[in-house]
Design a protein around this motif. Sequence first.
Motif, PDB file in Angstrom:
ATOM      1  N   VAL A   1       0.935  -1.182  -0.250  1.00 45.40           N
ATOM      2  CA  VAL A   1       0.110  -0.072  -0.286  1.00 45.40           C
ATOM      3  C   VAL A   1       0.922   1.509  -0.205  1.00 45.40           C
ATOM      4  CG1 VAL A   1      -1.453   1.044   1.717  1.00 45.40           C
ATOM      5  CG2 VAL A   1      -1.827  -0.796   1.010  1.00 45.40           C
ATOM      6  N   LEU A   2       1.962   1.033   0.895  1.00 44.20           N
ATOM      7  CA  LEU A   2       2.714   2.190   0.913  1.00 44.20           C
ATOM      8  C   LEU A   2       3.413   2.248  -0.627  1.00 44.20           C
ATOM      9  CD1 LEU A   2       4.563   1.530   4.279  1.00 44.20           C
ATOM     10  CD2 LEU A   2       2.642   4.054   3.412  1.00 44.20           C
ATOM     11  N   LEU A   3       4.192   1.491  -1.311  1.00 41.61           N
ATOM     12  CA  LEU A   3       4.130   1.932  -2.576  1.00 41.61           C
ATOM     13  C   LEU A   3       3.763   2.300  -3.590  1.00 41.61           C
ATOM     14  CD1 LEU A   3       6.434  -1.426  -3.072  1.00 41.61           C
ATOM     15  CD2 LEU A   3       7.442   0.864  -3.218  1.00 41.61           C
ATOM     16  N   LEU A   4       2.160   1.907  -3.479  1.00 42.18           N
ATOM     17  CA  LEU A   4       0.738   2.057  -4.450  1.00 42.18           C
ATOM     18  C   LEU A   4       0.771   3.259  -4.503  1.00 42.18           C
ATOM     19  CD1 LEU A   4      -1.160  -1.073  -4.126  1.00 42.18           C
ATOM     20  CD2 LEU A   4      -0.079  -0.320  -6.063  1.00 42.18           C
ATOM     21  N   TYR A   5       0.656   3.946  -3.257  1.00 42.70           N
ATOM     22  CA  TYR A   5       0.473   5.436  -2.749  1.00 42.70           C
ATOM     23  C   TYR A   5       1.228   6.143  -3.876  1.00 42.70           C
ATOM     24  CZ  TYR A   5      -3.369   6.357   0.950  1.00 42.70           C
ATOM     25  OH  TYR A   5      -4.734   6.257   1.306  1.00 42.70           O
ATOM     26  N   MET A   6       2.199   5.635  -3.830  1.00 35.68           N
ATOM     27  CA  MET A   6       3.796   6.368  -4.766  1.00 35.68           C
ATOM     28  C   MET A   6       3.244   6.411  -6.144  1.00 35.68           C
ATOM     29  SD  MET A   6       7.207   6.037  -2.745  1.00 35.68           S
ATOM     30  CE  MET A   6       7.506   5.197  -3.715  1.00 35.68           C
ATOM     31  N   VAL A   7       2.659   5.247  -6.801  1.00 38.44           N
ATOM     32  CA  VAL A   7       2.498   5.482  -8.082  1.00 38.44           C
ATOM     33  C   VAL A   7       1.059   5.223  -8.545  1.00 38.44           C
ATOM     34  CG1 VAL A   7       4.816   3.466  -8.931  1.00 38.44           C
ATOM     35  CG2 VAL A   7       2.766   2.877  -7.426  1.00 38.44           C
ATOM     36  N   ILE A   8       0.035   5.231  -8.151  1.00 40.11           N
ATOM     37  CA  ILE A   8      -1.498   5.042  -8.273  1.00 40.11           C
ATOM     38  C   ILE A   8      -1.410   6.921  -8.884  1.00 40.11           C
ATOM     39  CG2 ILE A   8      -3.298   4.976  -7.784  1.00 40.11           C
ATOM     40  CD1 ILE A   8      -3.064   2.818  -6.393  1.00 40.11           C
TER      41      ILE A   8
ATOM     42  N   GLY B   1      -3.959   9.629  -9.424  1.00 40.96           N
ATOM     43  CA  GLY B   1      -5.174  10.564  -8.879  1.00 40.96           C
ATOM     44  C   GLY B   1      -5.713   9.972  -8.028  1.00 40.96           C
ATOM     45  N   LYS B   2      -6.881   9.116  -8.245  1.00 39.20           N
ATOM     46  CA  LYS B   2      -7.570   8.963  -6.481  1.00 39.20           C
ATOM     47  C   LYS B   2      -6.934   8.054  -6.293  1.00 39.20           C
ATOM     48  CE  LYS B   2     -12.569   9.094  -5.075  1.00 39.20           C
ATOM     49  NZ  LYS B   2     -14.090   8.966  -5.122  1.00 39.20           N
ATOM     50  N   ILE B   3      -6.812   7.743  -5.117  1.00 37.43           N
ATOM     51  CA  ILE B   3      -6.151   6.185  -4.197  1.00 37.43           C
ATOM     52  C   ILE B   3      -7.542   6.014  -3.623  1.00 37.43           C
ATOM     53  CG2 ILE B   3      -4.925   5.389  -2.894  1.00 37.43           C
ATOM     54  CD1 ILE B   3      -2.629   7.551  -3.644  1.00 37.43           C
ATOM     55  N   ASN B   4      -8.401   4.736  -3.552  1.00 36.92           N
ATOM     56  CA  ASN B   4      -9.398   4.390  -3.147  1.00 36.92           C
ATOM     57  C   ASN B   4      -8.672   2.733  -2.981  1.00 36.92           C
ATOM     58  OD1 ASN B   4     -10.194   3.379  -5.829  1.00 36.92           O
ATOM     59  ND2 ASN B   4     -11.696   5.429  -5.376  1.00 36.92           N
ATOM     60  N   PHE B   5      -9.635   1.701  -2.373  1.00 36.86           N
ATOM     61  CA  PHE B   5      -9.405  -0.020  -2.838  1.00 36.86           C
ATOM     62  C   PHE B   5      -9.706  -0.254  -3.818  1.00 36.86           C
ATOM     63  CE2 PHE B   5     -11.039   0.810   2.167  1.00 36.86           C
ATOM     64  CZ  PHE B   5      -9.485   0.573   2.451  1.00 36.86           C
ATOM     65  N   THR B   6     -10.371   0.231  -4.852  1.00 38.02           N
ATOM     66  CA  THR B   6     -10.497  -0.232  -5.833  1.00 38.02           C
ATOM     67  C   THR B   6      -9.525  -0.066  -6.793  1.00 38.02           C
ATOM     68  OG1 THR B   6     -13.199   0.496  -5.986  1.00 38.02           O
ATOM     69  CG2 THR B   6     -12.274   0.370  -8.231  1.00 38.02           C
ATOM     70  N   GLN B   7      -8.683   1.345  -6.823  1.00 38.84           N
ATOM     71  CA  GLN B   7      -7.589   1.984  -7.391  1.00 38.84           C
ATOM     72  C   GLN B   7      -6.175   0.808  -6.766  1.00 38.84           C
ATOM     73  OE1 GLN B   7      -8.008   3.266 -10.028  1.00 38.84           O
ATOM     74  NE2 GLN B   7      -7.409   4.934  -9.735  1.00 38.84           N
ATOM     75  N   MET B   8      -5.993   0.332  -5.992  1.00 41.47           N
ATOM     76  CA  MET B   8      -5.120  -0.748  -4.948  1.00 41.47           C
ATOM     77  C   MET B   8      -5.493  -2.063  -5.837  1.00 41.47           C
ATOM     78  SD  MET B   8      -4.565   0.340  -1.574  1.00 41.47           S
ATOM     79  CE  MET B   8      -5.153   2.205  -0.894  1.00 41.47           C
TER      80      MET B   8
ATOM     81  N   ARG C   1      -6.824  -2.549  -8.776  1.00 37.28           N
ATOM     82  CA  ARG C   1      -6.409  -2.592  -9.990  1.00 37.28           C
ATOM     83  C   ARG C   1      -4.921  -2.707 -10.087  1.00 37.28           C
ATOM     84  NH1 ARG C   1      -9.143   2.282 -12.044  1.00 37.28           N
ATOM     85  NH2 ARG C   1     -10.723   0.974 -11.655  1.00 37.28           N
ATOM     86  N   TYR C   2      -4.229  -1.445  -8.986  1.00 39.79           N
ATOM     87  CA  TYR C   2      -2.641  -1.821  -9.877  1.00 39.79           C
ATOM     88  C   TYR C   2      -1.486  -2.394  -8.748  1.00 39.79           C
ATOM     89  CZ  TYR C   2      -3.717   2.661 -12.261  1.00 39.79           C
ATOM     90  OH  TYR C   2      -3.608   3.716 -13.047  1.00 39.79           O
ATOM     91  N   GLY C   3      -2.408  -3.189  -7.524  1.00 40.97           N
ATOM     92  CA  GLY C   3      -1.707  -3.529  -7.000  1.00 40.97           C
ATOM     93  C   GLY C   3      -1.812  -5.287  -6.541  1.00 40.97           C
ATOM     94  N   ARG C   4      -0.874  -6.133  -6.841  1.00 42.29           N
ATOM     95  CA  ARG C   4      -0.905  -7.357  -6.370  1.00 42.29           C
ATOM     96  C   ARG C   4      -2.793  -7.869  -6.108  1.00 42.29           C
ATOM     97  NH1 ARG C   4       5.314  -8.580  -4.749  1.00 42.29           N
ATOM     98  NH2 ARG C   4       4.055  -7.520  -2.368  1.00 42.29           N
ATOM     99  N   HIS C   5      -3.075  -7.383  -4.825  1.00 49.30           N
ATOM    100  CA  HIS C   5      -4.264  -7.914  -4.357  1.00 49.30           C
ATOM    101  C   HIS C   5      -5.659  -7.627  -4.714  1.00 49.30           C
ATOM    102  CE1 HIS C   5      -0.436  -8.645  -1.436  1.00 49.30           C
ATOM    103  NE2 HIS C   5      -0.909  -9.322  -1.449  1.00 49.30           N
ATOM    104  N   CYS C   6      -6.386  -8.291  -4.742  1.00 45.81           N
ATOM    105  CA  CYS C   6      -7.349  -8.222  -5.019  1.00 45.81           C
ATOM    106  C   CYS C   6      -8.299  -6.430  -3.712  1.00 45.81           C
ATOM    107  CB  CYS C   6      -9.186  -8.746  -4.651  1.00 45.81           C
ATOM    108  SG  CYS C   6      -9.103  -9.761  -3.390  1.00 45.81           S
ATOM    109  N   GLU C   7      -8.851  -6.032  -4.484  1.00 47.57           N
ATOM    110  CA  GLU C   7      -9.838  -4.867  -4.033  1.00 47.57           C
ATOM    111  C   GLU C   7     -10.167  -5.932  -1.993  1.00 47.57           C
ATOM    112  OE1 GLU C   7     -13.835  -2.077  -4.090  1.00 47.57           O
ATOM    113  OE2 GLU C   7     -13.059  -3.483  -5.541  1.00 47.57           O
ATOM    114  N   GLN C   8     -10.748  -6.950  -2.227  1.00 51.44           N
ATOM    115  CA  GLN C   8     -11.415  -7.419  -0.852  1.00 51.44           C
ATOM    116  C   GLN C   8     -10.632  -7.274  -0.086  1.00 51.44           C
ATOM    117  OE1 GLN C   8     -14.650  -6.922  -0.527  1.00 51.44           O
ATOM    118  NE2 GLN C   8     -14.515  -7.877   1.401  1.00 51.44           N
TER     119      GLN C   8
END
Length: 175
Positions: free
Chosen positions: A37-44, A46-53, A55-62
């Motif tokens: 999540v700390l890495l995703l905050y640097m790379v995503i 625009g808007k950062i929420n669980f759906t975006q995480m 989409r861009y991360g290795r885990h699912c939104e849930q």
Amino acid sequence: MRYISEALDQYTGICKEALQDCASKLSKSFESVIIEVLLLYMVIPGKINFTQMGRYGRHCEQCYRQNFGRLRSKSLNWLRFNAALALRYFGAGGRKAIAIDPSYISKAGKKTPHIGRFWSGCAGTVKHGLEIMGLGLIDIDAHNCMMLRAHQAPGNFELKKRNKTLVDHYIAVMR
């Protein structure tokens, strides 16, 4: 591309060290999600929420939603984590100070928790919305500041119920 990968690996290492300094019993899965999540905050962008995480991360939104549930998120002391990062960045020596910065956030609606009337320095008047108080650690010699914690102020109704003023709340947060 190799430079970016090395920088992200270095950032991951720094975060792991800070987590070990501030948290006693974090599960490996929770620790890996926090670092991601700390890495995703640097790379995503625009808007950062669980759906975006998701989409861009290795885990699912849930997975992100579950790991930021009340019990899980309370297991990590964010103040200690940020203080460990600040000490790593600033070093142990030198002159330090604590800064507070109450900031107004505009918010419409009546159902939002802790909504009230707060001072807006930009507008120069009291406005309807939210207030968040930032606590920072200042390195006086380096002329730099690092955020330690952000705390949402209770609304007027909640303050009256507790028989406190906003200044009393600021003092309690500082303690």
